[in-house]
Design a protein around this motif. Structure first.
Motif, PDB file in Angstrom:
ATOM      1  N   TYR A  77       0.966  -1.418   0.103  1.00  0.00           N
ATOM      2  CA  TYR A  77       0.361  -0.261  -0.805  1.00  0.00           C
ATOM      3  C   TYR A  77       0.824   1.128   0.611  1.00  0.00           C
ATOM      4  N   VAL A  78       1.862   1.651   0.760  1.00  0.00           N
ATOM      5  CA  VAL A  78       2.857   2.533   0.854  1.00  0.00           C
ATOM      6  C   VAL A  78       3.888   2.417  -0.402  1.00  0.00           C
ATOM      7  N   ILE A  79       4.256   1.548  -0.987  1.00  0.00           N
ATOM      8  CA  ILE A  79       4.387   1.706  -2.444  1.00  0.00           C
ATOM      9  C   ILE A  79       4.282   1.889  -3.706  1.00  0.00           C
ATOM     10  N   ARG A  80       2.192   1.948  -4.064  1.00  0.00           N
ATOM     11  CA  ARG A  80       1.465   2.166  -4.337  1.00  0.00           C
ATOM     12  C   ARG A  80       1.354   3.585  -4.057  1.00  0.00           C
ATOM     13  N   LEU A  81       0.816   4.320  -2.959  1.00  0.00           N
ATOM     14  CA  LEU A  81       1.283   5.768  -3.002  1.00  0.00           C
ATOM     15  C   LEU A  81       1.837   6.466  -3.523  1.00  0.00           C
ATOM     16  N   ARG A  82       3.524   6.022  -3.403  1.00  0.00           N
ATOM     17  CA  ARG A  82       4.234   6.360  -3.814  1.00  0.00           C
ATOM     18  C   ARG A  82       4.817   6.632  -5.012  1.00  0.00           C
ATOM     19  N   VAL A  83       4.222   5.477  -5.916  1.00  0.00           N
ATOM     20  CA  VAL A  83       4.115   4.841  -7.526  1.00  0.00           C
ATOM     21  C   VAL A  83       3.055   6.042  -8.028  1.00  0.00           C
ATOM     22  N   SER A  84       1.495   5.893  -7.469  1.00  0.00           N
ATOM     23  CA  SER A  84       0.513   6.745  -7.768  1.00  0.00           C
ATOM     24  C   SER A  84       1.272   8.319  -7.449  1.00  0.00           C
ATOM     25  N   HIS A  85       2.233   8.924  -7.316  1.00  0.00           N
ATOM     26  CA  HIS A  85       2.764  10.228  -6.889  1.00  0.00           C
ATOM     27  C   HIS A  85       3.796  10.628  -7.967  1.00  0.00           C
ATOM     28  N   ALA A  86       4.652   9.651  -8.030  1.00  0.00           N
ATOM     29  CA  ALA A  86       5.382  10.141  -8.983  1.00  0.00           C
ATOM     30  C   ALA A  86       4.513  10.267 -10.483  1.00  0.00           C
ATOM     31  N   GLN A  87       4.169   9.662 -10.736  1.00  0.00           N
ATOM     32  CA  GLN A  87       2.844   9.057 -11.420  1.00  0.00           C
ATOM     33  C   GLN A  87       2.540  11.042 -12.282  1.00  0.00           C
ATOM     34  N   ARG A  88       1.959  10.988 -11.288  1.00  0.00           N
ATOM     35  CA  ARG A  88       1.424  12.209 -10.994  1.00  0.00           C
ATOM     36  C   ARG A  88       2.207  13.165 -11.148  1.00  0.00           C
ATOM     37  N   LEU A  89       3.764  13.462 -10.464  1.00  0.00           N
ATOM     38  CA  LEU A  89       4.643  14.668 -10.424  1.00  0.00           C
ATOM     39  C   LEU A  89       5.954  14.242 -12.076  1.00  0.00           C
ATOM     40  N   LEU A  90       5.466  12.811 -12.575  1.00  0.00           N
ATOM     41  CA  LEU A  90       6.183  13.028 -13.912  1.00  0.00           C
ATOM     42  C   LEU A  90       5.308  13.694 -15.035  1.00  0.00           C
ATOM     43  N   LEU A  91       3.819  13.477 -14.866  1.00  0.00           N
ATOM     44  CA  LEU A  91       3.310  14.158 -15.703  1.00  0.00           C
ATOM     45  C   LEU A  91       2.888  15.698 -15.780  1.00  0.00           C
ATOM     46  N   SER A 151       5.927  -0.072 -16.409  1.00  0.00           N
ATOM     47  CA  SER A 151       7.383   0.634 -17.883  1.00  0.00           C
ATOM     48  C   SER A 151       7.806   0.776 -16.850  1.00  0.00           C
ATOM     49  N   PRO A 152       8.997   1.630 -17.850  1.00  0.00           N
ATOM     50  CA  PRO A 152      10.242   2.584 -16.785  1.00  0.00           C
ATOM     51  C   PRO A 152       9.546   3.171 -16.949  1.00  0.00           C
ATOM     52  N   PRO A 153       9.872   4.829 -15.634  1.00  0.00           N
ATOM     53  CA  PRO A 153       9.701   6.503 -15.154  1.00  0.00           C
ATOM     54  C   PRO A 153       9.323   6.752 -16.849  1.00  0.00           C
ATOM     55  N   ASP A 154      10.968   7.239 -16.822  1.00  0.00           N
ATOM     56  CA  ASP A 154      10.968   7.874 -18.325  1.00  0.00           C
ATOM     57  C   ASP A 154       9.497   7.599 -19.855  1.00  0.00           C
ATOM     58  N   ARG A 155       9.933   6.217 -19.996  1.00  0.00           N
ATOM     59  CA  ARG A 155       9.204   5.550 -21.217  1.00  0.00           C
ATOM     60  C   ARG A 155       7.704   5.897 -20.580  1.00  0.00           C
ATOM     61  N   TYR A 156       7.178   6.000 -19.217  1.00  0.00           N
ATOM     62  CA  TYR A 156       6.203   6.422 -19.370  1.00  0.00           C
ATOM     63  C   TYR A 156       5.591   7.686 -18.872  1.00  0.00           C
ATOM     64  N   ARG A 157       6.515   9.046 -18.759  1.00  0.00           N
ATOM     65  CA  ARG A 157       6.315  10.630 -19.414  1.00  0.00           C
ATOM     66  C   ARG A 157       6.366  10.621 -20.440  1.00  0.00           C
ATOM     67  N   VAL A 158       6.929  10.096 -21.839  1.00  0.00           N
ATOM     68  CA  VAL A 158       6.886  10.402 -23.255  1.00  0.00           C
ATOM     69  C   VAL A 158       5.238   9.078 -23.196  1.00  0.00           C
ATOM     70  N   ARG A 159       4.835   8.220 -22.685  1.00  0.00           N
ATOM     71  CA  ARG A 159       4.051   7.911 -23.610  1.00  0.00           C
ATOM     72  C   ARG A 159       3.005   8.306 -23.092  1.00  0.00           C
TER      73      ARG A 159
END
Length: 110
Positions: free
Chosen positions: A55-69, A100-108
């Motif tokens: 749960y902690v990791i999922r929240l962190r990844v979701s936060h990272a997704q927002r920041l990447l976008l 996907s890796p974060p850099d590809r996620y951002r581009v896609r």
């Protein structure tokens, strides 16, 4: 689900949602609910179907997704701002949850 579990679960989830960007540990999360760490992890898993740390990791990844976008921050800065302590752990978790890796996620997704 016992009464104690249902009482502890909201405290556990609220604590994690307020502190997931910081350094936290299972003992610290459990202490917030005044339960033993083993009990916290077992009760959380039984109630939600996922581990407390997941749960902690999922929240962190979701936060990272927002920041990447929404920012132009470097991937390492996004990782650190999302509560991860190393790039390798961030990349592994991000890939695991998004596929996907974060850099590809951002581009896609831009």
């Amino acid at each position: 689900v016992t009464g104690v579990q249902t009482c502890a679960l909201p405290i556990l989830t609220e604590f994690v949602s307020r502190h997931y960007l910081e350094y936290i540990s299972i003992p610290r999360i459990a202490a917030a609910a005044r339960v033993h760490p083993n009990y916290a992890t077992q009760a959380f898993k039984r109630s939600t179907g996922m581990s407390l740390w997941d749960y902690v990791i999922r929240l962190r990844v979701s936060h990272a997704q927002r920041l990447l976008l929404t920012t132009e921050d470097k991937v390492l800065d996004v990782a650190l701002a999302s509560g991860f302590t190393s790039a390798s752990r961030f990349y592994a978790a991000f890939q695991r949850y998004t596929g996907s890796p974060p850099d590809r996620y951002r581009v896609r997704h831009r």
